[in-house]
Design a protein around this motif. Structure first.
Motif, PDB file in Angstrom:
ATOM      1  N   PHE A   1      39.776   2.202  19.480  1.00 47.63           N
ATOM      2  CA  PHE A   1      38.428   2.087  18.923  1.00 47.63           C
ATOM      3  C   PHE A   1      37.569   3.260  19.395  1.00 47.63           C
ATOM      4  CE2 PHE A   1      34.011   0.768  19.501  1.00 47.63           C
ATOM      5  CZ  PHE A   1      33.697   0.379  18.210  1.00 47.63           C
ATOM      6  N   THR A   2      36.810   3.825  18.450  1.00 44.71           N
ATOM      7  CA  THR A   2      35.850   4.884  18.767  1.00 44.71           C
ATOM      8  C   THR A   2      34.499   4.523  18.149  1.00 44.71           C
ATOM      9  OG1 THR A   2      36.545   6.125  16.803  1.00 44.71           O
ATOM     10  CG2 THR A   2      37.590   6.704  18.904  1.00 44.71           C
ATOM     11  N   GLU A   3      33.418   4.942  18.806  1.00 47.38           N
ATOM     12  CA  GLU A   3      32.086   4.674  18.286  1.00 47.38           C
ATOM     13  C   GLU A   3      31.854   5.449  16.988  1.00 47.38           C
ATOM     14  OE1 GLU A   3      30.108   2.516  19.453  1.00 47.38           O
ATOM     15  OE2 GLU A   3      31.021   2.088  21.419  1.00 47.38           O
ATOM     16  N   VAL A   4      30.898   4.965  16.206  1.00 47.50           N
ATOM     17  CA  VAL A   4      30.610   5.608  14.915  1.00 47.50           C
ATOM     18  C   VAL A   4      30.122   7.036  15.124  1.00 47.50           C
ATOM     19  CG1 VAL A   4      29.221   5.460  12.814  1.00 47.50           C
ATOM     20  CG2 VAL A   4      30.068   3.375  13.913  1.00 47.50           C
ATOM     21  N   ASP A   5      29.309   7.247  16.166  1.00 44.13           N
ATOM     22  CA  ASP A   5      28.766   8.569  16.415  1.00 44.13           C
ATOM     23  C   ASP A   5      29.641   9.400  17.355  1.00 44.13           C
ATOM     24  OD1 ASP A   5      28.358   6.960  18.553  1.00 44.13           O
ATOM     25  OD2 ASP A   5      26.332   7.718  19.007  1.00 44.13           O
ATOM     26  N   ALA A   6      30.907   9.015  17.511  1.00 45.92           N
ATOM     27  CA  ALA A   6      31.811   9.767  18.387  1.00 45.92           C
ATOM     28  C   ALA A   6      32.067  11.151  17.803  1.00 45.92           C
ATOM     29  CB  ALA A   6      33.118   9.014  18.568  1.00 45.92           C
ATOM     30  N   SER A   7      32.393  12.081  18.662  1.00 48.54           N
ATOM     31  CA  SER A   7      32.653  13.453  18.211  1.00 48.54           C
ATOM     32  C   SER A   7      33.935  13.513  17.391  1.00 48.54           C
ATOM     33  CB  SER A   7      32.769  14.384  19.419  1.00 48.54           C
ATOM     34  OG  SER A   7      33.886  14.025  20.213  1.00 48.54           O
ATOM     35  N   SER A   8      34.038  14.542  16.571  1.00 46.13           N
ATOM     36  CA  SER A   8      35.244  14.720  15.758  1.00 46.13           C
ATOM     37  C   SER A   8      36.479  14.916  16.636  1.00 46.13           C
ATOM     38  CB  SER A   8      35.066  15.916  14.823  1.00 46.13           C
ATOM     39  OG  SER A   8      34.794  17.102  15.569  1.00 46.13           O
ATOM     40  N   LEU A   9      36.290  15.558  17.796  1.00 47.52           N
ATOM     41  CA  LEU A   9      37.402  15.745  18.719  1.00 47.52           C
ATOM     42  C   LEU A   9      37.925  14.405  19.219  1.00 47.52           C
ATOM     43  CD1 LEU A   9      39.186  17.617  20.459  1.00 47.52           C
ATOM     44  CD2 LEU A   9      37.377  17.577  22.190  1.00 47.52           C
ATOM     45  N   GLU A  10      37.027  13.499  19.581  1.00 46.52           N
ATOM     46  CA  GLU A  10      37.443  12.190  20.078  1.00 46.52           C
ATOM     47  C   GLU A  10      38.120  11.373  18.984  1.00 46.52           C
ATOM     48  OE1 GLU A  10      35.382   8.186  22.017  1.00 46.52           O
ATOM     49  OE2 GLU A  10      34.382  10.147  22.185  1.00 46.52           O
ATOM     50  N   LYS A  11      37.601  11.452  17.750  1.00 42.69           N
ATOM     51  CA  LYS A  11      38.217  10.712  16.643  1.00 42.69           C
ATOM     52  C   LYS A  11      39.606  11.255  16.326  1.00 42.69           C
ATOM     53  CE  LYS A  11      33.878   9.286  14.438  1.00 42.69           C
ATOM     54  NZ  LYS A  11      33.043   9.353  13.217  1.00 42.69           N
ATOM     55  N   HIS A  12      39.745  12.565  16.387  1.00 39.97           N
ATOM     56  CA  HIS A  12      41.070  13.146  16.130  1.00 39.97           C
ATOM     57  C   HIS A  12      42.051  12.770  17.243  1.00 39.97           C
ATOM     58  CE1 HIS A  12      44.101  15.887  14.668  1.00 39.97           C
ATOM     59  NE2 HIS A  12      44.150  16.481  15.861  1.00 39.97           N
ATOM     60  N   ALA A  13      41.557  12.742  18.491  1.00 34.17           N
ATOM     61  CA  ALA A  13      42.417  12.363  19.615  1.00 34.17           C
ATOM     62  C   ALA A  13      42.900  10.928  19.469  1.00 34.17           C
ATOM     63  CB  ALA A  13      41.669  12.538  20.932  1.00 34.17           C
ATOM     64  N   ALA A  14      42.074  10.035  18.924  1.00 29.97           N
ATOM     65  CA  ALA A  14      42.485   8.652  18.714  1.00 29.97           C
ATOM     66  C   ALA A  14      43.621   8.542  17.709  1.00 29.97           C
ATOM     67  CB  ALA A  14      41.284   7.819  18.252  1.00 29.97           C
ATOM     68  N   GLN A  15      43.730   9.520  16.814  1.00 25.10           N
ATOM     69  CA  GLN A  15      44.786   9.507  15.804  1.00 25.10           C
ATOM     70  C   GLN A  15      46.118  10.032  16.333  1.00 25.10           C
ATOM     71  OE1 GLN A  15      44.484   8.240  12.733  1.00 25.10           O
ATOM     72  NE2 GLN A  15      42.306   7.739  12.977  1.00 25.10           N
ATOM     73  N   VAL A  16      46.088  10.943  17.295  1.00 21.63           N
ATOM     74  CA  VAL A  16      47.316  11.634  17.704  1.00 21.63           C
ATOM     75  C   VAL A  16      47.835  11.197  19.067  1.00 21.63           C
ATOM     76  CG1 VAL A  16      46.770  13.660  16.322  1.00 21.63           C
ATOM     77  CG2 VAL A  16      45.994  13.554  18.691  1.00 21.63           C
ATOM     78  N   PHE A  17      46.999  10.565  19.907  1.00 21.89           N
ATOM     79  CA  PHE A  17      47.441  10.164  21.233  1.00 21.89           C
ATOM     80  C   PHE A  17      47.733   8.671  21.274  1.00 21.89           C
ATOM     81  CE2 PHE A  17      45.124  14.068  22.374  1.00 21.89           C
ATOM     82  CZ  PHE A  17      46.072  14.683  23.176  1.00 21.89           C
ATOM     83  N   THR A  18      48.600   8.285  22.191  1.00 26.57           N
ATOM     84  CA  THR A  18      48.829   6.863  22.440  1.00 26.57           C
ATOM     85  C   THR A  18      47.596   6.276  23.117  1.00 26.57           C
ATOM     86  OG1 THR A  18      49.822   7.312  24.605  1.00 26.57           O
ATOM     87  CG2 THR A  18      51.301   7.237  22.707  1.00 26.57           C
ATOM     88  N   PRO A  19      47.418   4.947  23.056  1.00 28.78           N
ATOM     89  CA  PRO A  19      46.224   4.348  23.673  1.00 28.78           C
ATOM     90  C   PRO A  19      46.056   4.696  25.145  1.00 28.78           C
ATOM     91  CG  PRO A  19      47.298   2.750  22.238  1.00 28.78           C
ATOM     92  CD  PRO A  19      48.186   3.954  22.279  1.00 28.78           C
ATOM     93  N   ALA A  20      47.146   4.724  25.912  1.00 30.26           N
ATOM     94  CA  ALA A  20      47.035   5.041  27.344  1.00 30.26           C
ATOM     95  C   ALA A  20      46.579   6.476  27.553  1.00 30.26           C
ATOM     96  CB  ALA A  20      48.376   4.803  28.035  1.00 30.26           C
ATOM     97  N   MET A  21      47.094   7.413  26.770  1.00 31.87           N
ATOM     98  CA  MET A  21      46.686   8.804  26.906  1.00 31.87           C
ATOM     99  C   MET A  21      45.278   9.029  26.365  1.00 31.87           C
ATOM    100  SD  MET A  21      49.127  10.186  28.493  1.00 31.87           S
ATOM    101  CE  MET A  21      48.471  11.838  28.393  1.00 31.87           C
ATOM    102  N   PHE A  22      44.909   8.245  25.358  1.00 28.11           N
ATOM    103  CA  PHE A  22      43.568   8.403  24.795  1.00 28.11           C
ATOM    104  C   PHE A  22      42.495   8.027  25.811  1.00 28.11           C
ATOM    105  CE2 PHE A  22      39.905   6.561  22.516  1.00 28.11           C
ATOM    106  CZ  PHE A  22      39.476   7.701  21.861  1.00 28.11           C
ATOM    107  N   VAL A  23      42.789   7.107  26.701  1.00 26.37           N
ATOM    108  CA  VAL A  23      41.832   6.742  27.758  1.00 26.37           C
ATOM    109  C   VAL A  23      41.505   7.959  28.609  1.00 26.37           C
ATOM    110  CG1 VAL A  23      41.524   5.349  29.832  1.00 26.37           C
ATOM    111  CG2 VAL A  23      42.551   4.333  27.800  1.00 26.37           C
ATOM    112  N   LEU A  24      42.505   8.765  28.927  1.00 32.10           N
ATOM    113  CA  LEU A  24      42.267   9.974  29.716  1.00 32.10           C
ATOM    114  C   LEU A  24      41.478  11.000  28.906  1.00 32.10           C
ATOM    115  CD1 LEU A  24      45.767  10.412  31.404  1.00 32.10           C
ATOM    116  CD2 LEU A  24      43.746   9.250  32.296  1.00 32.10           C
ATOM    117  N   VAL A  25      41.805  11.111  27.604  1.00 30.92           N
ATOM    118  CA  VAL A  25      41.068  12.060  26.761  1.00 30.92           C
ATOM    119  C   VAL A  25      39.603  11.650  26.660  1.00 30.92           C
ATOM    120  CG1 VAL A  25      40.882  13.030  24.447  1.00 30.92           C
ATOM    121  CG2 VAL A  25      43.131  12.674  25.471  1.00 30.92           C
TER     122      VAL A  25
END
Length: 628
Positions: free
Chosen positions: A456-480
């Motif tokens: 899950f990402t906030e609506v106003d999240a940056s494009s970088l964070e939204k893209h990271a949610a698509q390509v990283f696993t949930p555990a790695m996304f926490v670090l990102v």
């Protein structure tokens, strides 16, 4: 005798049987109905001593205990309960030479003891049997780590009660012990190597290698299946390994090689057994590990600080960065240092990120103030190894966020849940494969969660964070996300110091006056060659990911049941079981100097050798009678 009893008696006395086993099964079924147990007794053979021609089946309470056992004087344990009371009930069968059938020669149905009721007769010895179906279930449940008494509970639930199971918990214990003895009848080491050979026949990428001493005793073993080798190819940048005792009856150290996967979960790259924790043994283990992994060395390795391990890593993996486990250092701080101020100052060296020059000056000052002059002291030894654990020497190194070998320790704790010092090597390998299967099942569950969902990402999240949610696993996304949140709380102060090879940015935290310098080294990272190389690496990783999820190319699930290969190899016949190894034991405690006990002084006359109650002067001055 009543009419029904007489008819039953004559019906049994007139029976014939096709074999001795048929007669025993009939008499045993009759005994179950009546409430007594049966055993085989006297037997007669023919003149050629080749075939049995007469067999006596008796009640289990027939006869009596021999007199020599009743009057033993060298008895070391309490005698067992008396079970034989001289019961005369029996069934004697003989074989007709002409027809080959068995007939009833004598039958007595009189008991001098109480008979068991129907709900208890099933627990008598001759009526307790474990069926082939139950044996298969018991073996599978034991391999899965289920305790024997729990196996009995499961069987009672399956069959609807203890009277329907057909055996007791003690029978399950005896069967498991007998099965273990039969499994390793050819020798524990031979059985393990045969199992490895069978695995290799079914999995062509399965790797194993063993080492024997001059007498032929097994002293080293390493193995890794195809999935472990693929995992190392993808996630083998950082390796953690440690040895543990009390996993087998030979006390051989068990050495698992582990790391982190794309879910930041523990992944197992291989496992080894060595006879002694020496530099030579660890060198053999690391060379064998490298051979299994096509000579790919890890970028970094974390160990507990064993000196033999350090020497082996310097020799075999000379280009690998070695780091000592922080947890073990913290334990040694408590063990070797007593002053709290010295402890805290020493701990600061672990995390101090000052420059190397400043760090060295702090060390010199620390050693001088605490008067550390002996090279054999623990502080001086840690100073000599400072490049393996102090932060300034490890800045910029790849450790995937790991600071200790707790990944290896956690795996060891799981293994110890069902391992003990009396377990054979083969049972230990079985349990290791079960733990490996469980971890791969957990990884598969995380894979499917990552495939079917997006963090899950906030609506106003940056494009970088939204893209990271698509390509990283949930555990790695926490670090990102942690990194993006940290960047969001910083701002560029506008000061830029630019040179030919280095650009320095001055960054400040929002709502704070702190400022930091961020250095950017200019390299040809955006060249066409670098881009093509990066694309090639990504393509290779994609191919690996596809191959690791295929069901035909890897064997991810299910513990491997015992498999025995053909013992055709002459070398295998020469392999003997390992020699029991003495463990290192707990760290030696410091011997305290015995203080000379001071002589007590009298509180009245101040002389030594007596107290006030027995003081002659005090008794004389007070006109008292001297105590006896």
């Amino acid at each position: 005798m009543g009419d029904e009893s007489a008819c039953e008696y004559y019906d049994i006395a007139s029976k014939t049987f096709a074999s001795e086993d048929d007669a025993f099964e009939f008499y045993n079924s009759y005994a179950l109905e009546k409430g007594f147990s049966v055993r085989k007794s006297y037997v007669e053979w023919d003149e050629a001593n080749q075939e049995i021609i007469l067999r006596k089946l008796v009640c289990s309470r027939q006869g009596s205990r021999e007199e020599k056992h009743m009057k033993r004087e060298d008895r070391k344990r309490r005698p067992r309960h008396l079970t034989r009371v001289g019961c005369r009930a029996k069934l004697v069968i003989a074989k007709l030479k002409e027809t080959g059938r068995w007939f009833v020669k004598d039958f007595i149905d009189e008991h001098i003891h109480p008979l068991a009721p129907p709900d208890l007769a099933c627990l008598l010895r001759s009526h307790r049997r474990i069926s082939d179906e139950q044996k298969a279930d018991i073996v599978e449940m034991e391999i899965s780590g289920i305790r024997k008494h729990k196996i009995m509970d499961i069987l009672m639930m399956q069959y609807g009660g203890y009277d329907e199971v057909g055996c007791t918990t003690r029978d399950i214990y005896n069967f498991c012990n007998q099965y273990k003895q039969e499994t390793v009848a050819a020798g524990d080491a031979k059985t393990v190597i045969s199992h490895m050979m069978a695995r290799q026949e079914r999995d062509l990428d399965f790797f194993f290698k063993y080492l024997v001493d001059r007498e032929g005793h097994l002293k080293g073993l390493f193995w890794a299946d195809s999935q472990s080798r693929r995992d190392y190819e993808a996630f083998g940048d950082v390796v953690v390994f440690d040895s543990t005792y009390r996993t087998n009856k030979y006390n051989l150290p068990f050495v698992p090689f582990v790391g982190l996967n794309h879910h930041r979960s523990t992944v197992i790259f291989g496992c080894g057994i060595i006879s002694h924790e020496t530099g030579e043994a660890y060198e053999w283990m690391l060379r064998t590990f490298s051979k299994a992994m096509v000579n790919k060395h890890p970028i970094s390795v974390i160990t507990d600080g064993d000196l033999a391990m350090q020497r082996a890593i310097r020799v075999v993996w000379s280009d690998t960065v070695h780091k000592l486990c922080v947890w073990h250092i913290q334990e040694n701080i408590v063990r070797h240092l007593s002053d709290d101020a010295v402890k805290e100052e020493f701990r600061s060296f672990i995390y101090d990120r000052s420059s190397i020059q400043e760090h060295e000056s702090k060390w010199v000052d620390f050693l001088e103030r605490n008067k550390v002059t002996s090279e054999e002291s623990w502080l001086h030894q840690m100073y000599k190894m400072r490049k393996l654990w102090c932060a300034p020497y490890l800045v910029g190194r790849c450790f995937l966020g790991l600071s200790s070998n707790q990944r290896s320790e956690s795996l060891n704790s799981v293994l110890h849940m069902h391992l003990d010092g009396s377990m054979t090597l083969f049972k230990m390998v079985e349990h290791y494969e079960r733990c490996l299967s469980t971890r791969r099942l957990n990884e598969a569950v995380l894979d499917i969660v990552a495939l079917q969902s997006v963090p899950f990402t906030e609506v106003d999240a940056s494009s970088l964070e939204k893209h990271a949610a698509q390509v990283f696993t949930p555990a790695m996304f926490v670090l990102v996300r942690y990194s993006t949140d940290a960047v969001r709380n910083c701002t560029l102060s506008g000061e830029i110091l630019d040179t030919d090879d280095l650009t320095t940015f001055v960054v400040a935290k929002k709502h704070r006056g702190e400022k930091f310098q961020v250095e950017y080294e200019k390299k040809e990272a955006h060249s066409v060659e670098a881009y093509e190389h990066l694309k090639m690496v990504l393509n290779v990783q994609d191919d690996r990911k596809e191959s690791s999820s295929g069901h035909k190319e890897c064997m991810r699930y299910g513990p491997v049941l015992p498999q025995m290969a053909r013992l055709d190899s002459g070398e295998l016949e020469k392999v003997l079981d390992p020699v029991h190894v003495q463990g290192r034991g707990a760290p030696k405690k410091r011997l305290k100097k015995k203080r000379k006990r001071s002589n007590s002084k009298c509180g009245y006359c101040r002389l030594e050798g007596h107290n006030r109650r027995k003081c002659a002067k005090w008794i004389e001055d007070n006109n008292l009678t001297e105590p006896c």
